[in-house]
Every structure is written in structure tokens, then in C-alpha cells.
Design an enzyme around this catalytic site. Structure first.
Site, short mmCIF file in Angstrom:
data_model
loop_
_atom_site.label_atom_id
_atom_site.label_comp_id
_atom_site.label_asym_id
_atom_site.label_seq_id
_atom_site.Cartn_x
_atom_site.Cartn_y
_atom_site.Cartn_z
N HIS A 128 -85.70 -31.35 21.84
CA HIS A 128 -84.40 -30.66 21.89
C HIS A 128 -83.54 -30.90 20.66
O HIS A 128 -82.31 -30.76 20.73
CB HIS A 128 -83.61 -31.07 23.15
CG HIS A 128 -84.02 -30.34 24.39
ND1 HIS A 128 -83.16 -30.07 25.43
CD2 HIS A 128 -85.21 -29.81 24.77
CE1 HIS A 128 -83.81 -29.43 26.39
NE2 HIS A 128 -85.06 -29.26 26.00
N ASP A 185 -91.80 -29.48 23.79
CA ASP A 185 -91.23 -29.04 25.06
C ASP A 185 -91.38 -27.52 25.20
O ASP A 185 -90.60 -26.77 24.67
CB ASP A 185 -89.76 -29.44 25.10
CG ASP A 185 -89.06 -29.08 26.40
OD1 ASP A 185 -89.76 -28.83 27.41
OD2 ASP A 185 -87.83 -29.06 26.42
N HIS A 209 -93.46 -24.37 30.98
CA HIS A 209 -92.59 -23.22 30.76
C HIS A 209 -92.78 -22.69 29.35
O HIS A 209 -93.03 -23.43 28.40
CB HIS A 209 -91.13 -23.54 31.04
CG HIS A 209 -90.54 -24.69 30.26
ND1 HIS A 209 -89.98 -24.54 29.02
CD2 HIS A 209 -90.41 -26.01 30.57
CE1 HIS A 209 -89.53 -25.70 28.59
NE2 HIS A 209 -89.79 -26.61 29.50
N GLU A 224 -86.96 -21.84 32.06
CA GLU A 224 -86.71 -23.18 32.58
C GLU A 224 -85.49 -23.82 31.93
O GLU A 224 -84.74 -24.55 32.59
CB GLU A 224 -87.95 -24.06 32.37
CG GLU A 224 -87.89 -25.43 33.06
CD GLU A 224 -87.18 -26.50 32.24
OE1 GLU A 224 -86.83 -27.56 32.81
OE2 GLU A 224 -86.98 -26.30 31.02
N GLU A 225 -85.29 -23.54 30.65
CA GLU A 225 -84.18 -24.16 29.93
C GLU A 225 -82.82 -23.65 30.41
O GLU A 225 -81.78 -24.21 30.04
CB GLU A 225 -84.33 -23.93 28.42
CG GLU A 225 -85.58 -24.53 27.80
CD GLU A 225 -85.61 -26.06 27.81
OE1 GLU A 225 -84.61 -26.67 28.26
OE2 GLU A 225 -86.61 -26.64 27.37
N ASP A 276 -96.03 -31.16 36.71
CA ASP A 276 -95.19 -30.48 35.73
C ASP A 276 -94.76 -31.48 34.66
O ASP A 276 -95.16 -32.65 34.68
CB ASP A 276 -93.98 -29.85 36.42
CG ASP A 276 -93.26 -28.80 35.55
OD1 ASP A 276 -93.79 -28.45 34.47
OD2 ASP A 276 -92.18 -28.33 35.95
N ASP A 318 -90.51 -20.97 27.56
CA ASP A 318 -89.31 -20.90 26.73
C ASP A 318 -88.97 -22.23 26.07
O ASP A 318 -89.45 -23.29 26.48
CB ASP A 318 -88.11 -20.40 27.55
CG ASP A 318 -87.78 -21.32 28.73
OD1 ASP A 318 -88.71 -21.82 29.37
OD2 ASP A 318 -86.58 -21.52 28.99
#
Length: 581
Positions: free
Chosen positions: A552, A203, A166, A237-238, A267, A168
Site C-alpha cells: 500500500h 497485494d 482480489h 476488495e480495496e 484468503d 484490484d
């Protein structure tokens, strides 16, 4: 093409291909027998149940091309630093998802809104950075910001490969800026500390840029796939992927006709490569938990704080929260939970495995409850591989210190156990909260999370407030995923590719060779694969870049060495998958 010409061009001749395929067939048949025996033994966790064996089948090395191709990723310093800089360039482009845009479609045309202006910049950057890829692959832009790349194979009858990532990232909390060693979107390449710094460097821009990097190199070396390869890159995705990956999957199913026709989907994973007590474990998640956000509101009369009721709205909401947290979800370890594979592989192959776990596994059918309780006490990560989780994340209420709160709201995030369901999950919420509504004389409405026309209500003319529990249309409730089989040839291929790539000298640590045990596992978080369930029965989740930190949180950074290994993984996975019959 005859055998002699195939060898001259770097491709496998018939004998080589038959040898490779016979090896895969033997592995597949053997694994299938073991799996069937295991299922028969483990059915319903009967007293005679046994855990599945954790057979390791060794590395699978591509037969096509030049075996020295991958030296580029570990021995060519000029290339390695240039590749690190290409990832860093993507990190420097902020592509942040905020909860305020969850479920909000992008404008179909015109200037992008400020929140999304990084995505067109990232698209332009990728186009400039990977010229061979963009002249060879077809690019489809979906829902304005999502990307689908199609590398058409020479034999369209063969099942394709889908690689996902992803675009984002999560936001950077302004209050934490002083804690960052380098600016959050600096994209600093720090060779001295083996790091690429910045939000998104872990990420999941390494998977996004790394898969493109691998394909750029393959094209440059003249590799032409037999099987089609898709790169599917959502942009939200987030925040559950409702506007990105969901529309990519819809396009693939409805326009490309890929329902039930994809051989393998790979994934992102989480904590996929670990070393503990000199034991190296590679966890490939074969399933992920369900997902549910929901909300609680409580309305009570306002007034002056000098004459408060015995319980203000905030006090009453505290009782509700306490009732939820006083009734945590049951810890349960069944033979269908992929986490059992992680536990059993560790027990079988680690020289320092917990002897108590080994003992309990010897008679898993009788000891499953004791084992689950023991493992849950070791860490929260272990606990939530076996139980649903609930997190009270946002609470708000009150406006002024001398005014009684008239509205109190709570937002909760929950992950649903692989052995549970949304229906079962919400039933426990109702059981926990109903007594509070009764005790404190509250009007109460509980709206079913899956069917807003179904409600449970309690009313009283003398009620002191109104309590509501509900889900919003944008909350995207998700049942636990299907479980991909570890008896499949696709699983064995990924396992063999991991052995091949990560057991090479220096793949994880300079000058070191590490042998990995590859085990199935369960993702506690969720991925964009939720939208790809109809396309493939083989959906695997794996984080290919070892050494990353700050997932994160502050000081997110990738390892340069780990990123090179991730590129190697994608490079070899594409080749191995292409040769698999």
C-alpha cells in the site's frame, strides 16, 4: 482401483491413505482435547485460566503424484523466470479501485468505464497465459468484472476448497511518483535484486496469479482432484467488495448451493511470515476485526473573517476530534482473541521470548490486563490486535482565507475489536461527542450506524451550529468475524502444509533452512472473506509470498523467490486438501 494400480499411477494406495488419515485423525483428536481443556481453563479469564499450548505437528507431505513436481518452483531457473514474468504481466495491467466507485454497480454491458477498463484486459491476459486452466476449469464472470473458476472434483459429495484473492489494487498517489525506483505499473522483473516491481505485486496478484500457476502445473502433470476447487477473485476488495466478492458469494450460495458446505476458505493475510531475534513465525489469522466508516459534519454561519466568533466551524470540529482522540478504545486481551495464540506461541517456542511476557502468561487469568497493557506499549500493531482503532483520515472545511467556513466535514475509518461490536463502538463515540455539543451549544444529531431510524438528538434555539454524526449507505458496517477453530483438521492441514513448504531449503532465503512456528492470529485489516462466513466455519487468512515490500505504499515489490514459494504453497495445499478425509 486396486492398491497396485494406484501406486503405479502416483496415487496413494489404501494403506498409504489410511496411514495419512490416521495421522490427521490423531492430530485432530489430540488438538481437540487440548482445545477443550484450554477452553475449560480459560473460560471468562478466570483467575485459574491458562493459555492454550502451541503444539506443532510437523510437515504434511502429499502422498499422490511425484514428490519432485515441486522442484520446478525452486530448481528450474527457466521456469522460475517465466513464472515471474507471468506475474509481472498481470502487474502491468492497472486494476485500481477508487473510493468514488464504492458501492457503484458496473454497467451490465457496453464499453467499460475508464476506471474499470483494466479488468477486461486482465481477464484476457489470464485466459491467454493459463490455457490448460481455461480449458479445464469452468469460468463464471459475475457482476461483469468478478471471476469464479470451478475445478470440478471427481467426487461432488466431498467438501470443496475455496482459494481467494482480489484483482484490484490501491491507487498510486501522483505526488509520490518521484519516489518510485521503477514506474508503478512497470512490472519489472529484476533478477539481480530478486524483485518483481509494481503496484499489486504484493497485494494480492501473487495469490491470484500464483494459485492459477499452481493449477496450470497440476493439470499439466495429470492431476485430477477428488474435491472441487474454487478460485474466487473479486474486483473491489480495496473498497469493501460490495460489488465483487459479495456477488460471487451470493452466486455460490444461491446458484451452487454451497451454504455451510465448503471445507476450507483461504484468503490473503498480512505480515504472515516474520523473523525476529532468530525466531521464525508463520501467523495464520483465524478471524478479523470489524469495520466501520462514519462521517461528521458541522454547519455554522458564514461571514467575514475580520469578525470571527470565538470558535469557527473548524475550531469547533477540532474540539470534536480532540474529544474522540482523548478517549481511545480500551485495550483488552481475552482468551477468545486469536492474538493470544500469537503471543503464547512466541513465548513457548522463541528462544529469545520476552521473559516478562512469559511470566505474565503463567497466570493469564489474573494477569490478562497487565499483559494487554504491556503488549500495547510495545507497538501500535500489538495494541490494535487488542483494541478498536479510530483514524481521522479526511477533513475539509473553508473555501477562502477571509471567509468563515460554513461547512466542515470529517471522515473516519475504524476497525472494531474482536471482543467488541458496532453497538458498543458507537456508544463510546456518542459518549465522547455529546459533551462537546453541550459545552459549545450545538444542535446535535447522532444517527445509529445500524438503524438509520434511530437517532439521538439535542436541539437549542440559541445553537451556534449543527453537528451531525452518521454513516452512509455505502459504508458497509461489519461486525467482527467468527473465529475459526485451531482444533479442526483443516487448521492442522494448513499448519502441516506450511511446515512442509516453508521449511524446505531456500524457501525463504537462498541456501537457508528455516523452521517455523505456526500460530493463530488476528487480522487488523479486512478481507473479502466477510461475504463467505455462511459457507464455511474454516476461514483462514495467510499471505504465502515471503519477502514482499511496499504494501500500500511506494516501491511495492514481490520477491521472486518468495513468489515461487507461494506457488509451491498453493500446489501442495490443493494436493494435501484433496487427500484429507
Amino acid at each position: 482401483m486396486d492398491d497396485e494400480n494406484a501406486s503405479l499411477l502416483g496415487g496413494p494406495n489404501n494403506a498409504q491413505r489410511n496411514s495419512r488419515n490416521n495421522k490427521l485423525k490423531l492430530v485432530f483428536i489430540g488438538a481437540s482435547i487440548l482445545a477443550l481443556l484450554s477452553v475449560a481453563a480459560n473460560y471468562s479469564n478466570s483467575p485459574s485460566a491458562k493459555v492454550p499450548q502451541c503444539t506443532q505437528n510437523g510437515p504434511i507431505v502429499p502422498l499422490t503424484g511425484n514428490p519432485n513436481w515441486i522442484d520446478l518452483f525452486s530448481k528450474n531457473r527457466t521456469y522460475m523466470l517465466a513464472a515471474a514474468e507471468r506475474l509481472a504481466g498481470a502487474v502491468r495491467i492497472p486494476t485500481v479501485s477508487f473510493d468514488t466507485t464504492r458501492g457503484v454497480p458496473p454497467p451490465p454491458e457496453g464499453s467499460p468505464d475508464p476506471i474499470h477498463d483494466g479488468f477486461p484486459k486482465l481477464h484476457a491476459y489470464l485466459q491467454t497465459t493459463f490455457p490448460l486452466l481455461h480449458t479445464t476449469l469452468e469460468r463464471v464472470i459475475i457482476q461483469r468484472y468478478a471471476l469464479l473458476y470451478i475445478w470440478q472434483g471427481s467426487d461432488p459429495s466431498l467438501e470443496p476448497l475455496v482459494l481467494m484473492a482480489h484483482q484490484d489494487t490501491v491507487p498510486v498517489l501522483p505526488d509520490t511518483l518521484s519516489q518510485w525506483i521503477h514506474e508503478p505499473f512497470s512490472g519489472l522483473v529484476d533478477e539481480e535484486n530478486d524483485a518483481i516491481w509494481g503496484r499489486g505485486s504484493v497485494d494480492t496478484k501473487p495469490s491470484l496469479v500464483g494459485s492459477m500457476e499452481a493449477i496450470e502445473v497440476l493439470i499439466g502433470n495429470g492431476f485430477v482432484p477428488r474435491k472441487t476447487v474454487y478460485l474466487a477473485f473479486g474486483y473491489d476488495e480495496e473498497i469493501s467488495g460490495t460489488e465483487g466478492a459479495q456477488f460471487v458469494a451470493k452466486y455460490m450460495e444461491e446458484t451452487l448451493g454451497l451454504t455451510g458446505k465448503v471445507g476450507l476458505v483461504v484468503d490473503e493475510g498480512l505480515d504472515s511470515l516474520t523473523t525476529e531475534n532468530r525466531f521464525n513465525l508463520a501467523v495464520v489469522s483465524t478471524a478479523e476485526k470489524g469495520y466501520m466508516d462514519y462521517h461528521i459534519t458541522l454547519e455554522t454561519p458564514g461571514g467575514h473573517s475580520s469578525i470571527p466568533p470565538l470558535h469557527t466551524g473548524i475550531g469547533l470540529m477540532s474540539q470534536v476530534i480532540n474529544a474522540l482522540e482523548a478517549n481511545p478504545y480500551k485495550v483488552l486481551l481475552t482468551d477468545t482473541n486469536p492474538y493470544l495464540g500469537t503471543v503464547s506461541c512466541t513465548a513457548e517456542h522463541s528462544p529469545n521470548a520476552d521473559p516478562h511476557v512469559r511470566k505474565l502468561l503463567q497466570n493469564f487469568g489474573r494477569n490478562s490486563e497487565a499483559l494487554a497493557t504491556y503488549l500495547a506499549a510495545q507497538s501500535l500493531k500489538d495494541r490494535y490486535r487488542m483494541a478498536s482503532s479510530q483514524a481521522i483520515d479526511i477533513i475539509s472545511g473553508g473555501l477562502k482565507v477571509n471567509a468563515l467556513p460554513e461547512l466542515v466535514t470529517v471522515d473516519l475509518n475504524n476497525r472494531i475489536s474482536i471482543d467488541s461490536s458496532i453497538t458498543e463502538f458507537q456508544a463510546q463515540i456518542l459518549r465522547s461527542i455529546s459533551p462537546v455539543a453541550n459545552q459549545f451549544n450545538l444542535n446535535f444529531t447522532f444517527t445509529d450506524f445500524l438503524d438509520a431510524n434511530k437517532t439521538h438528538t439535542r436541539t437549542s434555539e440559541s445553537a451556534v451550529g449543527t453537528l451531525r454524526v452518521f454513516a452512509k449507505p455505502t459504508d458497509s458496517p461489519l461486525e467482527p468475524s467468527p473465529i475459526s477453530s485451531t482444533a479442526s483438521k483443516e487448521w492442522k492441514l494448513v499448519e502441516g502444509t506450511i511446515h512442509h513448504v516453508y521449511e524446505r531449503e531456500g524457501a525463504v532465503e537462498k541456501g537457508q533452512v528455516r523452521n517455523f512456528t505456526v500460530a493463530p492470529g488476528l487480522m487488523a485489516g479486512n478481507t473479502d472473506t466477510r461475504y463467505f462466513w455462511k459457507m464455511s466455519k474454516n476461514i483462514l487468512r495467510f499471505a504465502p509470498a515471503p519477502g514482499g515490500q511496499g504494501y500500500h505504499t511506494v516501491n511495492e515489490r514481490a520477491s521472486i523467490r518468495g513468489y515461487m514459494t507461494a506457488i509451491t504453497f498453493f500446489h501442495e495445499l490443493i494436493r494435501n486438501f484433496d487427500e484429507m478425509e
